[in-house]
Design an enzyme around this catalytic site. Structure first.
Site, PDB file in Angstrom:
ATOM      1  N   CYS A  81       0.826  -1.209   0.000  1.00  0.00           N
ATOM      2  CA  CYS A  81       0.000   0.000   0.000  1.00  0.00           C
ATOM      3  C   CYS A  81       0.867   1.270   0.000  1.00  0.00           C
ATOM      4  O   CYS A  81       1.568   1.522  -0.961  1.00  0.00           O
ATOM      5  CB  CYS A  81      -1.006  -0.029   1.156  1.00  0.00           C
ATOM      6  SG  CYS A  81      -2.316   1.209   0.969  1.00  0.00           S
ATOM      7  N   HIS A 186      -4.023  -4.776  -0.245  1.00  0.00           N
ATOM      8  CA  HIS A 186      -3.635  -5.316   1.064  1.00  0.00           C
ATOM      9  C   HIS A 186      -3.701  -6.840   1.039  1.00  0.00           C
ATOM     10  O   HIS A 186      -4.784  -7.407   1.174  1.00  0.00           O
ATOM     11  CB  HIS A 186      -4.578  -4.786   2.156  1.00  0.00           C
ATOM     12  CG  HIS A 186      -4.344  -3.347   2.490  1.00  0.00           C
ATOM     13  ND1 HIS A 186      -3.403  -2.944   3.406  1.00  0.00           N
ATOM     14  CD2 HIS A 186      -4.905  -2.217   2.004  1.00  0.00           C
ATOM     15  CE1 HIS A 186      -3.405  -1.626   3.485  1.00  0.00           C
ATOM     16  NE2 HIS A 186      -4.303  -1.162   2.640  1.00  0.00           N
ATOM     17  N   GLU A 188      -2.845  -8.828   3.325  1.00  0.00           N
ATOM     18  CA  GLU A 188      -3.268  -9.301   4.653  1.00  0.00           C
ATOM     19  C   GLU A 188      -4.777  -9.186   4.857  1.00  0.00           C
ATOM     20  O   GLU A 188      -5.324  -9.727   5.812  1.00  0.00           O
ATOM     21  CB  GLU A 188      -2.497  -8.552   5.754  1.00  0.00           C
ATOM     22  CG  GLU A 188      -2.930  -7.138   6.048  1.00  0.00           C
ATOM     23  CD  GLU A 188      -2.463  -6.072   5.060  1.00  0.00           C
ATOM     24  OE1 GLU A 188      -2.714  -4.880   5.330  1.00  0.00           O
ATOM     25  OE2 GLU A 188      -1.858  -6.417   4.010  1.00  0.00           O
TER      26      GLU A 188
END
Length: 211
Positions: A81, A186, A188
Protein backbone atom coordinates in the site's frame (compact mmCIF):
# COMPACT_ATOMS: atom_id res chain seq x y z
CA UNK A 1 11.33 -20.20 9.84
CA UNK A 2 12.73 -17.17 8.02
CA UNK A 3 12.82 -13.93 10.01
CA UNK A 4 11.10 -11.05 8.20
CA UNK A 5 11.63 -7.52 9.50
CA UNK A 6 8.44 -5.43 9.36
CA UNK A 7 9.43 -1.74 9.25
CA UNK A 8 7.82 0.30 12.02
CA UNK A 9 7.58 4.02 11.20
CA UNK A 10 4.22 4.82 12.85
CA UNK A 11 2.20 4.45 9.64
CA UNK A 12 -0.48 1.79 9.84
CA UNK A 13 -1.52 -1.35 11.62
CA UNK A 14 1.44 -3.71 11.65
CA UNK A 15 -0.44 -6.41 13.54
CA UNK A 16 -2.48 -7.72 10.59
CA UNK A 17 0.62 -7.83 8.34
CA UNK A 18 2.49 -9.80 11.01
CA UNK A 19 -0.41 -12.24 11.40
CA UNK A 20 -0.45 -12.79 7.64
CA UNK A 21 3.31 -13.45 7.58
CA UNK A 22 3.00 -15.89 10.49
CA UNK A 23 0.25 -17.79 8.64
CA UNK A 24 2.53 -17.86 5.58
CA UNK A 25 5.23 -19.58 7.64
CA UNK A 26 7.58 -16.76 8.65
CA UNK A 27 8.66 -15.14 11.91
CA UNK A 28 7.83 -11.41 11.66
CA UNK A 29 9.83 -8.92 13.70
CA UNK A 30 8.51 -5.35 14.04
CA UNK A 31 11.49 -3.01 14.10
CA UNK A 32 12.95 0.38 13.21
CA UNK A 33 16.54 -0.71 13.92
CA UNK A 34 19.01 -0.67 11.03
CA UNK A 35 20.85 -3.61 12.63
CA UNK A 36 17.69 -5.75 12.72
CA UNK A 37 16.87 -4.90 9.09
CA UNK A 38 20.40 -6.03 8.22
CA UNK A 39 20.10 -9.29 10.17
CA UNK A 40 16.62 -10.24 8.90
CA UNK A 41 16.19 -12.65 5.97
CA UNK A 42 13.74 -10.25 4.25
CA UNK A 43 12.02 -6.91 4.82
CA UNK A 44 8.38 -5.84 4.53
CA UNK A 45 7.48 -2.13 4.34
CA UNK A 46 3.77 -1.74 5.12
CA UNK A 47 1.92 1.56 5.40
CA UNK A 48 -1.45 3.26 5.65
CA UNK A 49 -1.96 7.02 5.50
CA UNK A 50 -0.46 9.98 3.67
CA UNK A 51 2.78 10.27 1.68
CA UNK A 52 4.41 13.28 3.43
CA UNK A 53 4.07 12.05 7.05
CA UNK A 54 5.34 8.63 5.92
CA UNK A 55 8.52 10.13 4.46
CA UNK A 56 8.97 12.45 7.47
CA UNK A 57 8.67 9.52 9.89
CA UNK A 58 11.10 7.38 7.86
CA UNK A 59 13.67 10.17 7.77
CA UNK A 60 13.21 11.02 11.46
CA UNK A 61 14.01 7.39 12.31
CA UNK A 62 17.03 7.31 9.99
CA UNK A 63 15.45 4.60 7.85
CA UNK A 64 15.76 6.08 4.35
CA UNK A 65 19.31 4.84 3.63
CA UNK A 66 18.87 1.45 5.38
CA UNK A 67 15.83 0.71 3.17
CA UNK A 68 17.79 1.68 0.04
CA UNK A 69 20.73 -0.47 1.21
CA UNK A 70 18.45 -3.44 1.95
CA UNK A 71 17.00 -3.39 -1.57
CA UNK A 72 20.42 -2.85 -3.16
CA UNK A 73 21.80 -5.85 -1.22
CA UNK A 74 19.45 -8.24 -3.05
CA UNK A 75 17.46 -9.17 0.04
CA UNK A 76 13.77 -9.99 -0.69
CA UNK A 77 11.70 -6.85 -0.09
CA UNK A 78 7.91 -6.40 -0.14
CA UNK A 79 6.15 -3.01 -0.01
CA UNK A 80 2.42 -2.86 0.82
CA UNK A 81 0.00 0.00 0.00
CA UNK A 82 1.72 3.24 1.13
CA UNK A 83 4.89 1.10 1.30
CA UNK A 84 4.63 0.84 -2.51
CA UNK A 85 4.00 4.55 -3.07
CA UNK A 86 6.96 5.85 -1.05
CA UNK A 87 9.35 3.78 -3.19
CA UNK A 88 8.64 6.31 -5.98
CA UNK A 89 10.18 9.74 -6.57
CA UNK A 90 7.26 12.03 -5.65
CA UNK A 91 3.52 12.16 -5.04
CA UNK A 92 0.64 14.45 -5.98
CA UNK A 93 -0.44 13.98 -2.35
CA UNK A 94 2.44 16.01 -0.92
CA UNK A 95 5.71 17.85 -1.38
CA UNK A 96 8.21 15.46 0.22
CA UNK A 97 10.72 13.56 -1.92
CA UNK A 98 9.99 9.85 -2.05
CA UNK A 99 12.68 7.19 -1.68
CA UNK A 100 13.26 7.31 -5.46
CA UNK A 101 14.08 3.59 -5.66
CA UNK A 102 11.59 3.29 -8.52
CA UNK A 103 11.41 5.99 -11.20
CA UNK A 104 7.96 7.52 -11.49
CA UNK A 105 5.32 9.40 -9.54
CA UNK A 106 2.18 8.86 -7.48
CA UNK A 107 -1.04 10.30 -8.90
CA UNK A 108 -4.62 10.76 -7.69
CA UNK A 109 -7.56 9.05 -9.40
CA UNK A 110 -9.50 11.40 -11.68
CA UNK A 111 -13.11 11.86 -10.53
CA UNK A 112 -15.65 10.05 -12.73
CA UNK A 113 -19.45 9.94 -12.31
CA UNK A 114 -19.54 6.17 -11.76
CA UNK A 115 -16.68 5.71 -9.27
CA UNK A 116 -15.93 6.43 -5.65
CA UNK A 117 -12.61 7.79 -4.43
CA UNK A 118 -11.00 6.21 -2.52
CA UNK A 119 -11.04 3.05 -4.60
CA UNK A 120 -12.16 0.77 -1.80
CA UNK A 121 -13.08 -2.90 -1.72
CA UNK A 122 -12.49 -5.98 -3.85
CA UNK A 123 -11.25 -5.71 -7.42
CA UNK A 124 -9.63 -8.01 -9.97
CA UNK A 125 -5.99 -7.92 -10.93
CA UNK A 126 -4.82 -8.18 -14.50
CA UNK A 127 -1.43 -9.87 -14.31
CA UNK A 128 1.23 -8.25 -16.51
CA UNK A 129 4.24 -10.26 -15.26
CA UNK A 130 2.85 -13.82 -15.29
CA UNK A 131 6.26 -15.31 -14.42
CA UNK A 132 6.60 -13.31 -11.18
CA UNK A 133 6.84 -15.54 -8.10
CA UNK A 134 4.13 -13.36 -6.51
CA UNK A 135 1.43 -14.91 -8.69
CA UNK A 136 2.32 -18.59 -8.33
CA UNK A 137 -0.63 -20.93 -7.56
CA UNK A 138 -3.16 -18.13 -8.19
CA UNK A 139 -6.13 -18.02 -10.61
CA UNK A 140 -5.80 -15.92 -13.78
CA UNK A 141 -7.48 -12.72 -12.50
CA UNK A 142 -7.42 -12.90 -8.70
CA UNK A 143 -9.63 -10.70 -6.51
CA UNK A 144 -7.80 -8.61 -3.89
CA UNK A 145 -8.73 -5.85 -1.43
CA UNK A 146 -7.88 -2.18 -2.07
CA UNK A 147 -8.17 1.08 -0.10
CA UNK A 148 -6.49 4.01 -1.90
CA UNK A 149 -7.07 7.38 -3.55
CA UNK A 150 -3.61 7.52 -5.15
CA UNK A 151 -1.82 5.11 -7.46
CA UNK A 152 1.73 4.71 -8.77
CA UNK A 153 2.76 5.49 -12.32
CA UNK A 154 6.17 3.98 -13.08
CA UNK A 155 8.34 5.62 -15.76
CA UNK A 156 9.31 2.14 -17.01
CA UNK A 157 6.06 0.24 -17.66
CA UNK A 158 7.83 -3.15 -17.64
CA UNK A 159 8.26 -2.96 -13.83
CA UNK A 160 4.45 -3.23 -13.50
CA UNK A 161 3.51 -6.77 -12.39
CA UNK A 162 -0.28 -6.26 -12.34
CA UNK A 163 -2.87 -3.61 -13.12
CA UNK A 164 -6.37 -2.87 -11.84
CA UNK A 165 -9.20 -0.94 -13.49
CA UNK A 166 -11.30 1.60 -11.56
CA UNK A 167 -13.93 3.25 -13.75
CA UNK A 168 -12.11 3.94 -17.03
CA UNK A 169 -8.71 4.23 -15.33
CA UNK A 170 -6.33 1.29 -15.60
CA UNK A 171 -3.48 1.72 -13.13
CA UNK A 172 -0.52 -0.20 -11.72
CA UNK A 173 -1.52 -2.45 -8.82
CA UNK A 174 1.83 -4.20 -8.24
CA UNK A 175 5.46 -3.93 -9.29
CA UNK A 176 8.26 -6.48 -9.39
CA UNK A 177 11.95 -6.22 -10.29
CA UNK A 178 14.60 -8.67 -9.11
CA UNK A 179 14.30 -8.90 -5.29
CA UNK A 180 11.89 -5.93 -5.04
CA UNK A 181 8.12 -6.50 -4.99
CA UNK A 182 5.39 -4.10 -3.93
CA UNK A 183 1.61 -4.08 -4.10
CA UNK A 184 -1.05 -1.37 -3.85
CA UNK A 185 -3.66 -3.73 -2.40
CA UNK A 186 -3.63 -5.32 1.06
CA UNK A 187 -2.63 -9.00 0.90
CA UNK A 188 -3.27 -9.30 4.65
CA UNK A 189 -6.94 -8.35 3.99
CA UNK A 190 -7.31 -10.34 0.77
CA UNK A 191 -8.36 -13.70 2.22
CA UNK A 192 -6.84 -16.87 0.68
CA UNK A 193 -5.46 -15.05 -2.37
CA UNK A 194 -3.57 -12.61 -0.15
CA UNK A 195 -2.27 -15.44 2.02
CA UNK A 196 -1.00 -17.21 -1.10
CA UNK A 197 0.83 -14.04 -2.22
CA UNK A 198 2.48 -13.76 1.22
CA UNK A 199 3.31 -17.49 1.10
CA UNK A 200 4.92 -17.01 -2.32
CA UNK A 201 7.05 -14.20 -0.88
CA UNK A 202 8.05 -16.35 2.12
CA UNK A 203 8.90 -19.24 -0.25
CA UNK A 204 11.24 -16.92 -2.16
CA UNK A 205 12.86 -15.86 1.13
CA UNK A 206 13.36 -19.53 2.14
CA UNK A 207 14.95 -20.29 -1.21
CA UNK A 208 17.35 -17.38 -0.83
CA UNK A 209 18.27 -18.36 2.75
CA UNK A 210 18.95 -21.93 1.62
CA UNK A 211 21.10 -20.86 -1.37
Amino acid sequence: MPVIAVVDYDMGNLHSVCKGLEKAGATPKITHSFKELEQADAVVLPGVGAFDPAMQHLRARGLEQPIKDTIASGKPFLGICLGLQILFESSAEGTQRGLGIVKGTVKRFRPEPEITIPHMGWNQLEITQPKSIMWEHLPANPWVYFVHSYYVEPTEPQISAATVTHGTQRVTAAIARDNLMAVQFHPEKSSNIGLQILSNFVAQVREQVAA
